[in-house]
Design an enzyme around this catalytic site. Structure first.
Site, PDB file in Angstrom:
ATOM      1  N   GLU A  74       1.624 -12.019 -16.725  1.00 42.35           N
ATOM      2  CA  GLU A  74       1.232 -10.914 -15.841  1.00 42.35           C
ATOM      3  C   GLU A  74       0.636  -9.743 -16.613  1.00 42.35           C
ATOM      4  O   GLU A  74      -0.233  -9.040 -16.104  1.00 42.35           O
ATOM      5  CB  GLU A  74       2.380 -10.469 -14.938  1.00 42.35           C
ATOM      6  CG  GLU A  74       3.514  -9.771 -15.623  1.00 42.35           C
ATOM      7  CD  GLU A  74       4.648  -9.400 -14.670  1.00 42.35           C
ATOM      8  OE1 GLU A  74       4.393  -9.132 -13.496  1.00 42.35           O
ATOM      9  OE2 GLU A  74       5.807  -9.382 -15.134  1.00 42.35           O
ATOM     10  N   ARG A 134       1.918   1.779  -7.464  1.00 42.97           N
ATOM     11  CA  ARG A 134       2.191   0.613  -6.614  1.00 42.97           C
ATOM     12  C   ARG A 134       1.086  -0.425  -6.705  1.00 42.97           C
ATOM     13  O   ARG A 134       1.266  -1.549  -6.280  1.00 42.97           O
ATOM     14  CB  ARG A 134       2.288   1.062  -5.152  1.00 42.97           C
ATOM     15  CG  ARG A 134       3.467   1.945  -4.864  1.00 42.97           C
ATOM     16  CD  ARG A 134       3.383   2.466  -3.456  1.00 42.97           C
ATOM     17  NE  ARG A 134       3.413   1.405  -2.489  1.00 42.97           N
ATOM     18  CZ  ARG A 134       4.448   1.130  -1.707  1.00 42.97           C
ATOM     19  NH1 ARG A 134       5.528   1.834  -1.797  1.00 42.97           N
ATOM     20  NH2 ARG A 134       4.390   0.151  -0.853  1.00 42.97           N
ATOM     21  N   HIS A 180       9.103 -34.872 -20.928  1.00 44.53           N
ATOM     22  CA  HIS A 180       8.814 -35.529 -19.651  1.00 44.53           C
ATOM     23  C   HIS A 180       7.431 -35.147 -19.128  1.00 44.53           C
ATOM     24  O   HIS A 180       7.174 -35.269 -17.931  1.00 44.53           O
ATOM     25  CB  HIS A 180       9.915 -35.212 -18.629  1.00 44.53           C
ATOM     26  CG  HIS A 180      11.260 -35.651 -19.090  1.00 44.53           C
ATOM     27  ND1 HIS A 180      11.632 -36.978 -19.152  1.00 44.53           N
ATOM     28  CD2 HIS A 180      12.315 -34.951 -19.584  1.00 44.53           C
ATOM     29  CE1 HIS A 180      12.853 -37.077 -19.645  1.00 44.53           C
ATOM     30  NE2 HIS A 180      13.288 -35.855 -19.921  1.00 44.53           N
ATOM     31  N   GLU A 210      11.290 -15.899 -17.800  1.00 45.94           N
ATOM     32  CA  GLU A 210      10.964 -14.475 -17.691  1.00 45.94           C
ATOM     33  C   GLU A 210       9.977 -14.058 -18.805  1.00 45.94           C
ATOM     34  O   GLU A 210       9.047 -13.290 -18.563  1.00 45.94           O
ATOM     35  CB  GLU A 210      12.259 -13.651 -17.757  1.00 45.94           C
ATOM     36  CG  GLU A 210      12.100 -12.152 -17.730  1.00 45.94           C
ATOM     37  CD  GLU A 210      11.465 -11.581 -16.455  1.00 45.94           C
ATOM     38  OE1 GLU A 210      11.186 -12.333 -15.512  1.00 45.94           O
ATOM     39  OE2 GLU A 210      11.218 -10.358 -16.444  1.00 45.94           O
ATOM     40  N   CYS A 243       0.845  -1.190   0.000  1.00 48.09           N
ATOM     41  CA  CYS A 243       0.000   0.000   0.000  1.00 48.09           C
ATOM     42  C   CYS A 243       0.878   1.235   0.000  1.00 48.09           C
ATOM     43  O   CYS A 243       2.060   1.183   0.274  1.00 48.09           O
ATOM     44  CB  CYS A 243      -0.885  -0.017   1.226  1.00 48.09           C
ATOM     45  SG  CYS A 243      -1.697  -1.589   1.477  1.00 48.09           S
ATOM     46  N   LYS A 294       3.607  -3.282  -7.193  1.00 51.90           N
ATOM     47  CA  LYS A 294       5.024  -3.075  -7.534  1.00 51.90           C
ATOM     48  C   LYS A 294       5.948  -3.543  -6.419  1.00 51.90           C
ATOM     49  O   LYS A 294       7.007  -4.101  -6.675  1.00 51.90           O
ATOM     50  CB  LYS A 294       5.255  -1.592  -7.822  1.00 51.90           C
ATOM     51  CG  LYS A 294       6.658  -1.257  -8.281  1.00 51.90           C
ATOM     52  CD  LYS A 294       6.905  -1.796  -9.679  1.00 51.90           C
ATOM     53  CE  LYS A 294       8.335  -1.637 -10.126  1.00 51.90           C
ATOM     54  NZ  LYS A 294       8.637  -2.555 -11.247  1.00 51.90           N
ATOM     55  N   ASN A 349       0.721   0.213   6.658  1.00 45.97           N
ATOM     56  CA  ASN A 349       1.137  -0.816   5.695  1.00 45.97           C
ATOM     57  C   ASN A 349       1.755  -1.956   6.486  1.00 45.97           C
ATOM     58  O   ASN A 349       2.413  -1.704   7.506  1.00 45.97           O
ATOM     59  CB  ASN A 349       2.211  -0.284   4.742  1.00 45.97           C
ATOM     60  CG  ASN A 349       1.658   0.676   3.733  1.00 45.97           C
ATOM     61  OD1 ASN A 349       0.450   0.855   3.627  1.00 45.97           O
ATOM     62  ND2 ASN A 349       2.545   1.307   2.980  1.00 45.97           N
ATOM     63  N   GLY A 350       1.607  -3.171   5.986  1.00 46.30           N
ATOM     64  CA  GLY A 350       2.179  -4.325   6.684  1.00 46.30           C
ATOM     65  C   GLY A 350       1.073  -5.220   7.202  1.00 46.30           C
ATOM     66  O   GLY A 350      -0.082  -5.093   6.788  1.00 46.30           O
ATOM     67  N   LYS A 357       6.359 -12.449 -18.014  1.00 46.67           N
ATOM     68  CA  LYS A 357       5.927 -11.157 -18.560  1.00 46.67           C
ATOM     69  C   LYS A 357       4.593 -11.333 -19.290  1.00 46.67           C
ATOM     70  O   LYS A 357       3.687 -10.509 -19.157  1.00 46.67           O
ATOM     71  CB  LYS A 357       6.973 -10.591 -19.552  1.00 46.67           C
ATOM     72  CG  LYS A 357       8.202 -10.064 -18.926  1.00 46.67           C
ATOM     73  CD  LYS A 357       8.056  -8.680 -18.339  1.00 46.67           C
ATOM     74  CE  LYS A 357       8.149  -8.570 -16.872  1.00 46.67           C
ATOM     75  NZ  LYS A 357       9.106  -9.094 -16.021  1.00 46.67           N
ATOM     76  N   TRP A 380      -4.023  -2.072  -0.802  1.00 41.60           N
ATOM     77  CA  TRP A 380      -4.103  -3.326  -1.565  1.00 41.60           C
ATOM     78  C   TRP A 380      -4.483  -4.372  -0.538  1.00 41.60           C
ATOM     79  O   TRP A 380      -3.703  -4.678   0.366  1.00 41.60           O
ATOM     80  CB  TRP A 380      -2.765  -3.635  -2.215  1.00 41.60           C
ATOM     81  CG  TRP A 380      -2.805  -4.776  -3.174  1.00 41.60           C
ATOM     82  CD1 TRP A 380      -3.122  -4.722  -4.498  1.00 41.60           C
ATOM     83  CD2 TRP A 380      -2.499  -6.151  -2.901  1.00 41.60           C
ATOM     84  NE1 TRP A 380      -3.029  -5.973  -5.053  1.00 41.60           N
ATOM     85  CE2 TRP A 380      -2.659  -6.869  -4.109  1.00 41.60           C
ATOM     86  CE3 TRP A 380      -2.121  -6.854  -1.755  1.00 41.60           C
ATOM     87  CZ2 TRP A 380      -2.440  -8.232  -4.202  1.00 41.60           C
ATOM     88  CZ3 TRP A 380      -1.909  -8.221  -1.850  1.00 41.60           C
ATOM     89  CH2 TRP A 380      -2.061  -8.893  -3.069  1.00 41.60           C
TER      90      TRP A 380
HETATM   91  C1  F6R Z   1       7.475  -9.209 -12.493  1.00 42.49           C
HETATM   92  C2  F6R Z   1       7.893  -8.536 -11.279  1.00 42.49           C
HETATM   93  C3  F6R Z   1       7.902  -9.292 -10.011  1.00 42.49           C
HETATM   94  C4  F6R Z   1       9.100  -8.877  -9.147  1.00 42.49           C
HETATM   95  C5  F6R Z   1       9.034  -9.553  -7.778  1.00 42.49           C
HETATM   96  C6  F6R Z   1      10.225  -9.190  -6.915  1.00 42.49           C
HETATM   97  O1  F6R Z   1       7.522  -8.355 -13.584  1.00 42.49           O
HETATM   98  O2  F6R Z   1       8.209  -7.379 -11.302  1.00 42.49           O
HETATM   99  O3  F6R Z   1       7.926 -10.665 -10.235  1.00 42.49           O
HETATM  100  O4  F6R Z   1      10.272  -9.215  -9.815  1.00 42.49           O
HETATM  101  O5  F6R Z   1       7.860  -9.162  -7.121  1.00 42.49           O
HETATM  102  O6  F6R Z   1      10.287  -7.821  -6.679  1.00 42.49           O
HETATM  103  P1  F6R Z   1      11.609  -7.131  -6.201  1.00 42.49           P
HETATM  104  O7  F6R Z   1      12.600  -7.215  -7.303  1.00 42.49           O
HETATM  105  O8  F6R Z   1      11.228  -5.708  -5.891  1.00 42.49           O
HETATM  106  O9  F6R Z   1      12.085  -7.861  -4.981  1.00 42.49           O
END
Ligand code: F6R
Length: 613
Positions: free
Chosen positions: A493, A27, A509, A486, A2, A608, A103-104, A490, A77
């Site tokens: 998500e 965020r 397999h 990756e 948040c 984020k 937050n938390g 991408k 959030w």
């Molecule tokens: C995907 C993405 C997430 C972050 C993950 C770790 O595009 O951004 O999978 O990589 O949440 O976040 P950080 O790097 O901030 O620890």
């Protein structure tokens, strides 16, 4: 998860809160709210209209007090309770005289709520946060001031918090405290501010301080006093902020994701800048490990989540091949539960663009308890992880606003590969000439990324051709495997399409059972010793009717006969190739998401910075 903003000592407090909340929208959030002290009472407004909540708040706040002494705001959030207005922050105590944002997660909120209710408190929401408002109300009844009431309340709380509290009884005072969840405070001559993130404050002040764990800040107009939770004064270290607000804005692109993908060449170049001296020596001055300690390392363990984990997987090849150090890469949320074998010759590397991801932070703390050396690769200076590690290696990608990581991942891979070469240099595991070649190749990545990015139109055309597909398999081998993971992450998500990443050899397999006409297989086959084997795997899926997209290195004519679509990238050293190969996969995910009319910067259900376990 948040976002928090607060101010005391500004006549336009409400505008400051709403502007700050807008800057925190990236965020990810599902509801938002503000509370203001003025005209002798607390005014509260909350909205739960998903990503429109802050705009709704603007419309609702004509009723705000004319005199605004102080205010706090929040984007939520949901973690406990539905994302609705009642659960949105700020929360009030029974009397409506205390307002808080948080937050938390308060781990013992159920037992606290039970005893508060038994004492006659009425809890309005389903949140863990609200208990804090009532705990503080309860302590205020003992006749102490707000600051002391917050201290006493926190003494019975277990869990993580960035907590911000106001009271109509002490109108120009804000009390804030932090454990695990980040909180930044700032001050000018007239006003004092706080926020969960630096960008929310940058247009107000650059005199910033990051609260440390178990610190409490008392904000009055133009003054901030920081103590520990027992009330002992601490001397804070000022935060150095090199970013300007402009750098957090879109800069002419349609969205942050396009801007940030385009910034990859600069992110990589900045990450290398000043770290290779004139004689080819690698200078990582904040690593804080002596050459002797680096030579004594017997094992590396990388802990990270999501895309940062993929960067760690790429680095494993480099740590093992170049520095000859056995390397494990762990998903941070699993690491400490598997009883890992660590000692003072283990180097544990946390990789995190935010430096705040709680799973990674906790994994690092676990490693510290077992005596390992801790290094963090972080994009945020003075992040929680950076402050807790023995050494840091900052990626210098600049702020990343789009929820999906792009430029920070490129910078992480490069930072980790530079670290691998540094280890190789100190431990003498590579010939000088070979090491110099790798350093040259690292330096060339900036130009290669620019070339790869310039081919975005070709990727858009491929995305157009795949617009009806809904099942994607990404295959890679060796360093191409993390690239495949990756690419799949991408795509899922951003576009919400089904996508999985596999090592090419693993296909037979099990997963090959689901390959049929309509499936799309994206194969990373840019080079390396396993290119031939990768192409054999491609033939297997082609024979079963899959639509095949191959990511291939310039000059590889052979792949065309196997593929429905080819995405060409400039070739490079096989261990560095993921940095370049991921570009068309980012662009593919981007275009497929846009084609489906989705918000690429704020994918659903994601945030984020993930500061809850
Ligand atoms: C995907 C993405 C997430 C972050 C993950 C770790 O595009 O951004 O999978 O990589 O949440 O976040 P950080 O790097 O901030 O620890």
């Amino acid at each position: 998860m948040c976002g928090i903003i607060g101010v005391t000592g500004a006549a336009d407090a409400l505008d400051i809160l709403l502007d700050g909340l807008e800057r925190l929208e990236y965020r990810g959030y599902d509801s938002a709210g503000v509370a203001l002290v003025g005209d002798g009472a607390i005014f509260q407004a909350r909205a739960a209209e998903g990503t429109h909540s802050v705009a709704s708040l603007r419309a609702m706040t004509q009723l705000a007090p004319v005199t605004q002494v102080a205010g706090i705001g929040h984007t939520r959030w949901a973690t406990h309770g539905q994302p609705n207005e009642t659960n949105a922050h700020p929360h009030l105590d029974c009397s409506g005289a205390v307002a808080i944002v948080h937050n938390g997660i308060i781990e013992n909120h159920l037992e606290l709520a039970e005893s508060l209710v038994a004492q006659g408190h009425v809890l309005a929401s389903e949140t863990d946060t609200e208990v804090l408002a009532h705990l503080i109300e309860d302590r205020l009844r003992d006749g102490v001031d707000l600051e002391e009431a917050v201290r006493r309340a926190l003494a019975v709380v277990r869990g993580a918090f960035a907590l911000v509290v106001m009271s109509s009884a002490e109108p120009d005072l804000i009390v804030a405290a932090r454990r695990i969840s980040p909180l930044i405070v700032g001050v000018t001559e007239q006003a004092s501010f706080l926020a969960s993130d630096i960008p929310a404050l940058l247009d107000r002040t650059r005199d910033l301080i990051a609260l440390e764990d178990d610190q409490l800040a008392v904000l009055r107009p133009g003054s901030v006093v920081i103590t520990d939770l027992e009330g002992v004064l601490v001397t804070p270290t000022p935060l150095i902020v090199e970013w300007d607000l402009e750098a957090t804005q879109r800069g002419g692109y349609d969205d942050f994701m396009s801007k940030e993908m385009a910034e990859q060449p600069r992110a990589v170049a900045d990450t290398l800048r000043g770290r290779i001296d004139a004689t080819g020596g690698i200078v990582l001055d904040q690593l804080d490990l002596t050459d002797e300690q680096l030579r004594a390392i017997s094992k590396i363990v990388v802990v990270a989540c999501g895309s940062s984990y993929h960067a760690g997987l790429v680095a494993k090849y480099a740590f093992e091949r170049w520095a000859r150090i056995p390397t494990e890469v762990d998903i941070a949320s699993e690491f400490r539960y598997r009883d890992p074998v660590l000692d003072d010759t283990t180097l544990v590397i946390g990789v995190s663009q935010s430096g705040e991801t709680v799973d990674t932070l906790q994994a690092m703390r676990h490693a510290r308890e077992d005596g390992a050396h801790l290094v963090v690769v972080s994009n945020v200076v003075d992040s929680s992880m950076a402050r807790e590690a023995d050494g840091v290696l900052y990626t210098r990608a600049g702020p990343e606003v789009c929820v999906a990581s792009t430029k920070t991942v490129a910078a992480q891979m490069v930072a980790l590969e530079l670290l691998a070469l540094h280890l190789a240099q100190v431990r003498g595991t590579l010939e000088d000439a070979t090491l110099a070649e790798h350093l040259v190749a690292l330096g060339e990545l900036e130009g290669l990324l620019t070339i790869a990015l310039d081919r975005g139109d070709a990727v858009a055309a491929v995305a157009e051709g795949l617009a009806d597909a809904s099942d994607f398999f990404f295959l890679g081998r060796h360093a191409g495997f993390p690239t495949a993971l990756e690419g799949a992450l991408k795509l899922k998500e951003l576009s919400y399409l089904h996508a999985e990443g596999y090592p090419g050899g693993e296909l037979k397999h099990g997963p090959i059972a689901v390959i049929e006409p309509g499936c799309v297989v994206v194969a990373v086959a840019t080079g390396g010793p396993l290119r031939e084997k990768m192409l054999s795997n491609v033939s297997e899926v082609k024979a079963r009717g899959a639509t095949v997209v191959i990511v291939a290195a310039d000059g590889d004519e052979e792949v065309a006969s196997l593929a429905d679509f080819v995405l060409m990238v400039p070739g490079t050293d096989e261990l560095l190739s993921p940095v370049v190969d991921i570009v068309p996969l980012q662009q593919l995910a981007y275009h497929l998401a846009r084609h489906r009319g989705l918000d690429v910067d704020r994918p659903r259900n994601l945030a984020k910075t993930v500061t809850v376990e």
